[in-house]
Enzyme design. Sequence first.
Site, PDB file in Angstrom:
ATOM      1  N   ARG A 228       0.858  -1.188   0.000  1.00 28.39           N
ATOM      2  CA  ARG A 228       0.000   0.000   0.000  1.00 28.39           C
ATOM      3  C   ARG A 228       0.890   1.232   0.000  1.00 28.39           C
ATOM      4  O   ARG A 228       1.979   1.230   0.582  1.00 28.39           O
ATOM      5  CB  ARG A 228      -0.884   0.041   1.251  1.00 28.39           C
ATOM      6  CG  ARG A 228      -2.123  -0.796   1.164  1.00 28.39           C
ATOM      7  CD  ARG A 228      -3.146  -0.216   0.172  1.00 28.39           C
ATOM      8  NE  ARG A 228      -4.338  -1.031   0.104  1.00 28.39           N
ATOM      9  CZ  ARG A 228      -4.525  -2.044  -0.749  1.00 28.39           C
ATOM     10  NH1 ARG A 228      -3.603  -2.381  -1.627  1.00 28.39           N
ATOM     11  NH2 ARG A 228      -5.663  -2.719  -0.737  1.00 28.39           N
ATOM     12  N   HIS A 276      -0.878   0.972  -9.496  1.00 27.05           N
ATOM     13  CA  HIS A 276      -1.610   0.061  -8.598  1.00 27.05           C
ATOM     14  C   HIS A 276      -2.224  -1.078  -9.424  1.00 27.05           C
ATOM     15  O   HIS A 276      -3.441  -1.303  -9.423  1.00 27.05           O
ATOM     16  CB  HIS A 276      -2.697   0.804  -7.816  1.00 27.05           C
ATOM     17  CG  HIS A 276      -3.146   0.052  -6.600  1.00 27.05           C
ATOM     18  ND1 HIS A 276      -3.416   0.653  -5.397  1.00 27.05           N
ATOM     19  CD2 HIS A 276      -3.348  -1.271  -6.391  1.00 27.05           C
ATOM     20  CE1 HIS A 276      -3.798  -0.263  -4.512  1.00 27.05           C
ATOM     21  NE2 HIS A 276      -3.763  -1.448  -5.102  1.00 27.05           N
TER      22      HIS A 276
HETATM   23  P1  NDP Z   1      -1.965 -11.400   4.490  1.00 29.63           P
HETATM   24  O1  NDP Z   1      -2.876 -10.911   5.558  1.00 29.63           O
HETATM   25  O2  NDP Z   1      -2.088 -12.812   4.050  1.00 29.63           O
HETATM   26  O3  NDP Z   1      -0.446 -11.181   4.929  1.00 29.63           O
HETATM   27  C1  NDP Z   1      -0.003 -10.015   5.544  1.00 29.63           C
HETATM   28  C2  NDP Z   1       1.385 -10.261   6.090  1.00 29.63           C
HETATM   29  O4  NDP Z   1       1.866  -9.049   6.674  1.00 29.63           O
HETATM   30  C3  NDP Z   1       1.403 -11.320   7.199  1.00 29.63           C
HETATM   31  O5  NDP Z   1       2.566 -12.090   7.094  1.00 29.63           O
HETATM   32  C4  NDP Z   1       1.435 -10.470   8.466  1.00 29.63           C
HETATM   33  O6  NDP Z   1       2.038 -11.097   9.592  1.00 29.63           O
HETATM   34  C5  NDP Z   1       2.299  -9.309   7.999  1.00 29.63           C
HETATM   35  N1  NDP Z   1       2.096  -8.153   8.867  1.00 29.63           N
HETATM   36  C6  NDP Z   1       0.967  -7.472   9.115  1.00 29.63           C
HETATM   37  N2  NDP Z   1       1.173  -6.482   9.997  1.00 29.63           N
HETATM   38  C7  NDP Z   1       2.475  -6.560  10.339  1.00 29.63           C
HETATM   39  C8  NDP Z   1       3.300  -5.834  11.238  1.00 29.63           C
HETATM   40  N3  NDP Z   1       2.823  -4.828  11.978  1.00 29.63           N
HETATM   41  N4  NDP Z   1       4.594  -6.199  11.347  1.00 29.63           N
HETATM   42  C9  NDP Z   1       5.095  -7.228  10.625  1.00 29.63           C
HETATM   43  N5  NDP Z   1       4.358  -7.967   9.750  1.00 29.63           N
HETATM   44  C10 NDP Z   1       3.068  -7.627   9.618  1.00 29.63           C
HETATM   45  O7  NDP Z   1      -2.154 -10.397   3.280  1.00 29.63           O
HETATM   46  P2  NDP Z   1      -1.963 -10.691   1.719  1.00 29.63           P
HETATM   47  O8  NDP Z   1      -0.671 -11.366   1.508  1.00 29.63           O
HETATM   48  O9  NDP Z   1      -3.183 -11.308   1.177  1.00 29.63           O
HETATM   49  O10 NDP Z   1      -1.923  -9.183   1.139  1.00 29.63           O
HETATM   50  C11 NDP Z   1      -0.943  -8.272   1.577  1.00 29.63           C
HETATM   51  C12 NDP Z   1      -1.258  -6.869   1.104  1.00 29.63           C
HETATM   52  O11 NDP Z   1      -0.981  -6.739  -0.281  1.00 29.63           O
HETATM   53  C13 NDP Z   1      -2.722  -6.437   1.187  1.00 29.63           C
HETATM   54  O12 NDP Z   1      -3.067  -6.063   2.513  1.00 29.63           O
HETATM   55  C14 NDP Z   1      -2.771  -5.284   0.230  1.00 29.63           C
HETATM   56  O13 NDP Z   1      -2.478  -4.074   0.906  1.00 29.63           O
HETATM   57  C15 NDP Z   1      -1.667  -5.594  -0.762  1.00 29.63           C
HETATM   58  N6  NDP Z   1      -2.186  -5.881  -2.111  1.00 29.63           N
HETATM   59  C16 NDP Z   1      -1.800  -5.058  -3.144  1.00 29.63           C
HETATM   60  C17 NDP Z   1      -2.230  -5.313  -4.416  1.00 29.63           C
HETATM   61  C18 NDP Z   1      -1.758  -4.497  -5.569  1.00 29.63           C
HETATM   62  O14 NDP Z   1      -2.268  -4.658  -6.678  1.00 29.63           O
HETATM   63  N7  NDP Z   1      -0.797  -3.622  -5.388  1.00 29.63           N
HETATM   64  C19 NDP Z   1      -3.124  -6.441  -4.709  1.00 29.63           C
HETATM   65  C20 NDP Z   1      -3.432  -7.244  -3.576  1.00 29.63           C
HETATM   66  C21 NDP Z   1      -2.985  -6.954  -2.316  1.00 29.63           C
HETATM   67  P3  NDP Z   1       1.403 -12.428  10.227  1.00 29.63           P
HETATM   68  O15 NDP Z   1       1.686 -13.526   9.229  1.00 29.63           O
HETATM   69  O16 NDP Z   1       2.152 -12.623  11.490  1.00 29.63           O
HETATM   70  O17 NDP Z   1      -0.063 -12.170  10.391  1.00 29.63           O
HETATM   71  C1  OXD Z   2      -5.970  -5.353  -3.263  1.00 28.09           C
HETATM   72  C2  OXD Z   2      -5.537  -4.372  -4.242  1.00 28.09           C
HETATM   73  O1  OXD Z   2      -5.922  -5.078  -2.069  1.00 28.09           O
HETATM   74  O2  OXD Z   2      -5.874  -4.508  -5.428  1.00 28.09           O
HETATM   75  O3  OXD Z   2      -6.371  -6.468  -3.665  1.00 28.09           O
HETATM   76  O4  OXD Z   2      -4.829  -3.443  -3.884  1.00 28.09           O
END
Ligand code: NDP
Ligand code: OXD
Length: 313
Positions: A228, A276
Site C-alpha cells: 500500500r 496500482h
Molecule cells: P496477508 O494478511 O495474508 O499477509 C499479511 C502479512 O503481513 C502477514 O505475514 C502479516 O504477519 C504481515 N504483517 C501485518 N502487519 C504486520 C506488522 N505490523 N509487522 C510485521 N508484519 C506484519 O495479506 P496478503 O498477503 O493477502 O496481502 C498483503 C497486502 O498486499 C494487502 O493487505 C494489500 O495491501 C496488498 N495488495 C496489493 C495489491 C496491488 O495490486 N498492489 C493487490 C493485492 C494486495 P502475520 O503472518 O504474522 O499475520
Molecule cells: C488489493 C488491491 O488489495 O488490489 O487487492 O490493492
Amino acid sequence: MEKGRILLALTGIHPLRWRELLSAEREVVLEPNGAGDPSITYAVVWKQRPNLLSSLPNLRAIFSIGAGVDHIFADPTLPDVPVVKVVADNLTQYMTEYVVWRVLDHHRQGMLYRAQQQKKIWHEPQQRPAGDISVGIMGLGTLGRAAASVLLSLGFPVNGWSRSDRPMQGVSTYAGEAGLIPFLNATDILVVLLPLTPQTHGIINHGVLKELRKRNGLGGSVLINAGRGRLQKDADILRALDDGTLKEVSLDVFEVEPLPKTNPLWSHPKVFVTPHAAATSDPVHLAPIMLRQMDAFERGEALENVVDRNAGY
Ligand code: NDP
Ligand code: OXD
C-alpha cells in the site's frame, strides 16, 4: 431460505462487470433504498462511502473486492459484521508475476540496459548469480509466501518478515519489531507486501531503508512496494535514491493515488512506476468465490478469510 441481497459499493472502479456477474445469482443494488434499507444482506465494496453501511439493519457480512481491507476500515462507523478479504489463486498468481518480474528486472539490470539502449551503448556489465542477491519479503502472508516460493526456485536466498513467527521451508524468517533490523540487514532487494494498518503506516522510511544490506553485486539496495502507498514516505524514497541509500525502486502504490502528475517519482530515472496494477481484482474470478461464500454462509457454514478487526488485516 431466500438469497440475501447485495449492495455493490465501488469507488473508482466501474461496477458494470461486477454487477453482471453477481446478479447472475442474486439481486444486486448500487444504492440502498434510503438509510436503514432492511433488504440488504451483504455489501461488496471498494472504498465505500463513509457511513454508507452503518444504517443497514440486516447487513450480515462485508466482502472486500481486494486482498487489502484498509479501504473498508477507513469508515469510522463501520458496522460490527464480518469483513471478508480476497484470497484467490488468480490474484496470488498476478502478484507473484509482478514480484518476480520486478526482482528479475532489477537483478538483471533492466534500468541500465534501457538507459544504454537509448544511447545505443553496447556494454555488458558484470553479471551475478541469483544466489548472491537476497530478497527480503516484508509481509510473509498469502501473497508474500507465494512469491517467496518462486524466488527460491530461481535460486535467490529469501528472507521473510511478519508480525508473528511464520516459518517457511527454505526462507530465513524474522518476526516483529525485534526481527526488523536483522531482516533488513540481511536483505538486498526489499519487497513490501504488508497490509496498511496503524502499525505499518509509514514504515518504509529513510531510517528503515538505511538498514538494507549494501554488500551485493547489484551496486546498491532496491525497494519494490506493491503493498500500500501509505506504508511508504514518497519523500524519503526520493531522498534515499538521491543520497545513494537506494539504487533503484519499483513502486506500484503511492501515498496519493492516482500519483499526481507533479510528483517527481514519475520522472526519476531510477523509479519504475505502475498504477496500482500489480494484482488486479478480476471479477470473473472473484465474483463466483463471493457467491459461493454467501451460499455456504446461508447454509450455516462459517465465512472464510474473515479479517481480524483488532489487527486491521
Ligand atoms: P496477508 O494478511 O495474508 O499477509 C499479511 C502479512 O503481513 C502477514 O505475514 C502479516 O504477519 C504481515 N504483517 C501485518 N502487519 C504486520 C506488522 N505490523 N509487522 C510485521 N508484519 C506484519 O495479506 P496478503 O498477503 O493477502 O496481502 C498483503 C497486502 O498486499 C494487502 O493487505 C494489500 O495491501 C496488498 N495488495 C496489493 C495489491 C496491488 O495490486 N498492489 C493487490 C493485492 C494486495 P502475520 O503472518 O504474522 O499475520
Ligand atoms: C488489493 C488491491 O488489495 O488490489 O487487492 O490493492
